[in-house]
Design an enzyme around this catalytic site. Structure first.
Site, mmCIF file in Angstrom:
data_model
loop_
_atom_site.group_PDB
_atom_site.id
_atom_site.type_symbol
_atom_site.label_atom_id
_atom_site.label_comp_id
_atom_site.label_asym_id
_atom_site.label_seq_id
_atom_site.Cartn_x
_atom_site.Cartn_y
_atom_site.Cartn_z
ATOM 1 N N ALA A 246 27.182 32.801 35.701
ATOM 2 C CA ALA A 246 27.598 31.497 35.550
ATOM 3 C C ALA A 246 28.660 31.119 36.487
ATOM 4 C CB ALA A 246 28.484 31.627 34.222
ATOM 5 N N ALA A 247 28.297 31.907 37.822
ATOM 6 C CA ALA A 247 29.159 31.350 38.875
ATOM 7 C C ALA A 247 28.901 29.980 39.150
ATOM 8 C CB ALA A 247 28.881 32.195 40.270
ATOM 9 N N GLY A 248 27.748 29.613 39.214
ATOM 10 C CA GLY A 248 27.215 28.151 39.411
ATOM 11 C C GLY A 248 27.877 27.240 38.417
ATOM 12 N N ASP A 249 27.858 27.763 37.061
ATOM 13 C CA ASP A 249 28.346 27.042 36.227
ATOM 14 C C ASP A 249 29.854 26.726 36.273
ATOM 15 O OD1 ASP A 249 26.059 26.898 34.899
ATOM 16 O OD2 ASP A 249 26.479 28.889 33.691
HETATM 17 O O1 RIB Z 1 24.181 29.963 34.284
HETATM 18 C C1 RIB Z 1 24.337 31.250 33.358
HETATM 19 C C2 RIB Z 1 23.736 31.113 32.060
HETATM 20 O O2 RIB Z 1 22.236 30.930 32.224
HETATM 21 C C3 RIB Z 1 24.112 32.245 31.146
HETATM 22 O O3 RIB Z 1 25.120 32.008 30.413
HETATM 23 C C4 RIB Z 1 22.659 32.168 30.283
HETATM 24 O O4 RIB Z 1 23.000 32.055 28.833
HETATM 25 C C5 RIB Z 1 21.719 31.181 30.745
HETATM 26 O O5 RIB Z 1 21.808 30.067 30.310
#
Ligand code: RIB
Length: 305
Positions: A246-249
């Site tokens: 989730a770094a990109g998120d």
């Molecule tokens: O970007 C990370 C996410 O990718 C994770 O949380 C997982 O659920 C997938 O959707």
């Protein structure tokens, strides 16, 4: 600017195993720990933006099961408006099977479940979510017709459209023409540019398709901003990596929040870089997202060095 962000995207329960390394095909490895974390690219980005102070309205689906209950509760705790998240009557909540190696690098396999049923109709029935909003933030873990409908809706309403094309897939030029900021990683950039590995050439190819601004996230290198003809490289902040999930998120959520507050794209990318850097020092997807106070403190400390 109102600071309101609409997100159309996925919610997954992440089932995370730590192992010394990633297994080879056919190999069984003994891992060291197992944990569940709330995840899904859409929900992660929603929490990232909400913790930094955005008003986030999310459109998506979870199943009528315990994972669905848990995921809704966690995003609500962070202040995300879940009015437009449906409980799917048939499909289970999405799950992601994640392996983390000793260096914190991940591999992810997603079983989409209810996320796969998010439809254009869902978006059209959620039109009030777009009222007064500044930014639409979308990814590609939900069906393309839902993404396309949302992008069209936001573009027509004069909102800024930010697309994080993950997981990567080819996209119709029609869709790309309505995107203001594309945030791919190197792999996604190459794929969207039809296999072109050279970064600058790939960026130019995508810009020629009608996306004016491309922000390439480069992991522990940083981010490259291509804003029209201008190029700016922002190096990554040096941190101790624990979990890269989730770094990109974190980057995308912080970038969208900053844009929704009227900050420049360069400043938005700085916020994205900082949020990503903080997120990798902590375990889990949503739990790793920084608060506004943490992010401002981090920027203050790092920029004074
Ligand atoms: O970007 C990370 C996410 O990718 C994770 O949380 C997982 O659920 C997938 O959707």
């Amino acid at each position: 600017m109102s600071g309101i962000i609409v997100i159309v995207g996925s919610l997954n329960m992440d089932l995370v195993v730590r192992a010394p390394r990633h297994p080879l095909p056919g190999e069984t490895l003994i891992g060291s720990s197992f944990q569940t974390f709330p995840g899904g690219k859409g929900a992660n980005q929603a929490v990232a933006a909400a913790r930094l102070g955005a008003q986030v309205r999310m459109i998506g689906r979870v199943g009528q099961d315990a994972f669905g209950d848990a995921l809704l509760a966690t995003v609500q705790r962070d202040g995300v408006d879940t009015t437009f998240i449906r409980r799917d009557p048939q499909a289970p909540t999405g799950v992601a099977l994640i392996t983390l190696d000793a260096a914190g690098q991940n591999t992810i396999v997603v079983a989409s479940g209810a996320n796969g049923n998010v439809s254009a109709e869902d978006v059209l029935q959620s039109v009030p979510a777009f009222e007064g909003a500044d930014v639409l933030l979308v990814q590609l873990e939900c069906p393309l017709d839902a993404v396309q409908t949302a992008v069209q809706q936001a573009h027509q309403a004069g909102m800024k459209v930010v697309l994080n094309p993950a997981p990567a897939r080819p996209l119709p030029p029609d869709l790309l023409r309505q995107v203001d900021y594309l945030i791919p990683n190197q792999h996604e950039l190459t794929l969207l540019a039809g296999g072109i590995a050279d970064r600058e050439q790939a960026i130019r190819t995508i810009q020629a398709l009608g996306v004016p601004n491309v922000v390439v996230t480069l992991g522990d290198e940083g981010a490259l901003l291509a804003l029209g003809e201008d190029r700016l490289f922002l190096p990554a902040y040096r941190v101790e990596v624990m979990d890269t999930v989730a770094a990109g998120d974190a980057f995308a959520g912080a970038f969208a929040l900053a844009l929704a507050e009227g900050k420049s794209p360069v400043e938005a990318a700085r916020w994205g870089n900082a949020a990503g850097a903080i997120a990798v020092t902590r375990p889990g997807a949503q739990p790793s997202m920084p608060t506004r106070q943490e992010l401002e403190q981090f920027l203050k400390e790092r920029n004074s060095r």
